[in-house]
Design an enzyme around this catalytic site. Sequence first.
Site, PDB file in Angstrom:
ATOM      1  N   HIS A  29      17.054 120.625 -27.125  1.00  0.00           N
ATOM      2  CA  HIS A  29      16.804 122.046 -26.885  1.00  0.00           C
ATOM      3  C   HIS A  29      18.052 122.727 -26.332  1.00  0.00           C
ATOM      4  CE1 HIS A  29      15.613 125.260 -23.942  1.00  0.00           C
ATOM      5  NE2 HIS A  29      15.159 125.757 -25.073  1.00  0.00           N
ATOM      6  N   GLU A  77      20.205 123.713 -29.120  1.00  0.00           N
ATOM      7  CA  GLU A  77      19.777 124.932 -29.800  1.00  0.00           C
ATOM      8  C   GLU A  77      20.492 126.135 -29.178  1.00  0.00           C
ATOM      9  OE1 GLU A  77      16.172 127.939 -29.324  1.00  0.00           O
ATOM     10  OE2 GLU A  77      15.555 125.831 -29.367  1.00  0.00           O
ATOM     11  N   HIS A  78      20.598 126.144 -27.844  1.00  0.00           N
ATOM     12  CA  HIS A  78      21.327 127.206 -27.145  1.00  0.00           C
ATOM     13  C   HIS A  78      22.821 127.131 -27.428  1.00  0.00           C
ATOM     14  CE1 HIS A  78      18.369 128.926 -24.124  1.00  0.00           C
ATOM     15  NE2 HIS A  78      17.666 127.956 -24.694  1.00  0.00           N
ATOM     16  N   GLU A 127      15.790 129.172 -17.751  1.00  0.00           N
ATOM     17  CA  GLU A 127      14.691 129.342 -18.708  1.00  0.00           C
ATOM     18  C   GLU A 127      13.513 128.459 -18.333  1.00  0.00           C
ATOM     19  OE1 GLU A 127      13.573 128.570 -23.415  1.00  0.00           O
ATOM     20  OE2 GLU A 127      15.596 128.131 -22.692  1.00  0.00           O
TER      21      GLU A 127
END
Length: 454
Positions: A83, A86-87, A163
């Site tokens: 994840h 992804e950033h 986040e």
Amino acid sequence: MKPRTALSTLTTAVVSAVAGFAALCAATAAQAPAPSTKTFQFVLQNGLQVVVVPDHRAPVITQMVVYKVGAVDDPPGISGLAHFFEHMMFRGTRNNPGGAFSQNIARAGGDDNAFTTHDYTVFHEQIAKDKFRLVARLEADRMAGLDLSENAVMAERDVVTEERRMRIDNDPQALVLEQAEAALYLTHPYARPVIGWPEEIRRIGRQEAENFYRRHYAPNNAVLIVAGDVTPDEVRQVAEAEYGPVQPRELAARIDYAQPRRMGENRFVVTRKDAKVPLFLRLYRVQSYADAPAGAAESLELLARLMGGDATSALYRKLVVERRIATDASVSYDGYARDSGQFSISVTPRPGVPLDTIERAVDEVISNIQRRPPSKEDFARAKTQLVAGAQFRRDSQFEMASAYARALAVGLTGFDVQQWPARVQALKPAQVQAAAAEALNRNEAVTAYLLPKP
């Protein structure tokens, strides 16, 4: 940064305008011709798989790059790395530093985003047809030359940490779901949250990022899907020109994880001051589309629709409408996974109604479905809704591309995507009853109560 999807969330029942959904879908399909379901596939010399889904109704295209890497591929002790990447893919390259990727697309009138699951990561853009080469060039650039400097990695790690704090740690329902999934999957990597455990996110450094990128982000570990106003020849020409020069890499071998046997139900209660309302949650570990025999996953999909897909479904009708002990009741099936799928039930009680009362009512609905097949009327309505929904998605270029993305990423084929409506149409009530009897097994379940702390 735009918000990026990292975790599955509790499904909420849609209680308005649902009764006319099938009719709406049918009317929409009648008003505009659906795109052809014929697809074209080829492979570049560097191993990049390419899928073309022509749709000539408007001069726009959707490009998706699907990497066959997700949270299951996170190294031990560093959950959340997939994840995190992804950033990182929006952090820039030497040719397009900083936020130039999204800025270039926005200036061209397009839109971009991404999401990560346990099994795959998807990057997508929607833009005018004449800008196809632009988005292809941008994606190919970050496939080969991502900025993995110390400053970029540390800055993005802070973004992901924040986040997680906002979306998970400050949301009691998200925390309960995370704990329930950890209990459901035992030692399988699906037990780890896609976003990562907070302590392990903080372990991500430049070296870990570099190793992950070099072993997973490569053309020979990706699928390019282009849906829209293009021909296979046009896509091949652009793909060979922009993606073709990207060199393949030696990939990390994907581990075939065992799925430990569950010997009984897990139960837990969470009491928190920040919980606004109580919640009943039950998860079942079930078969996925990738590992189920023909018709089994489709039966679970239809079962979820019958039980809690809308205001006419069995669970909602019994708990919310008839007995008035709940304000919301929903059921979902997540079957697009390489290993086990997940069948989820969530209920929000009315004020003053104990959660054990809710649980008994849920179990009664489940028992009724297990003992006898659904009525002809309920079965026909649920089937029509599912099939009409698939037809409706065919009218969305993005949804059509997404259907191929999630299928191909977990080992299914384009033929599976195209045949799905027919397979649902072929189901019989007895198959759904049998699916309920086999899949809704309490040995394969986790039950959780969330209670507000007085």
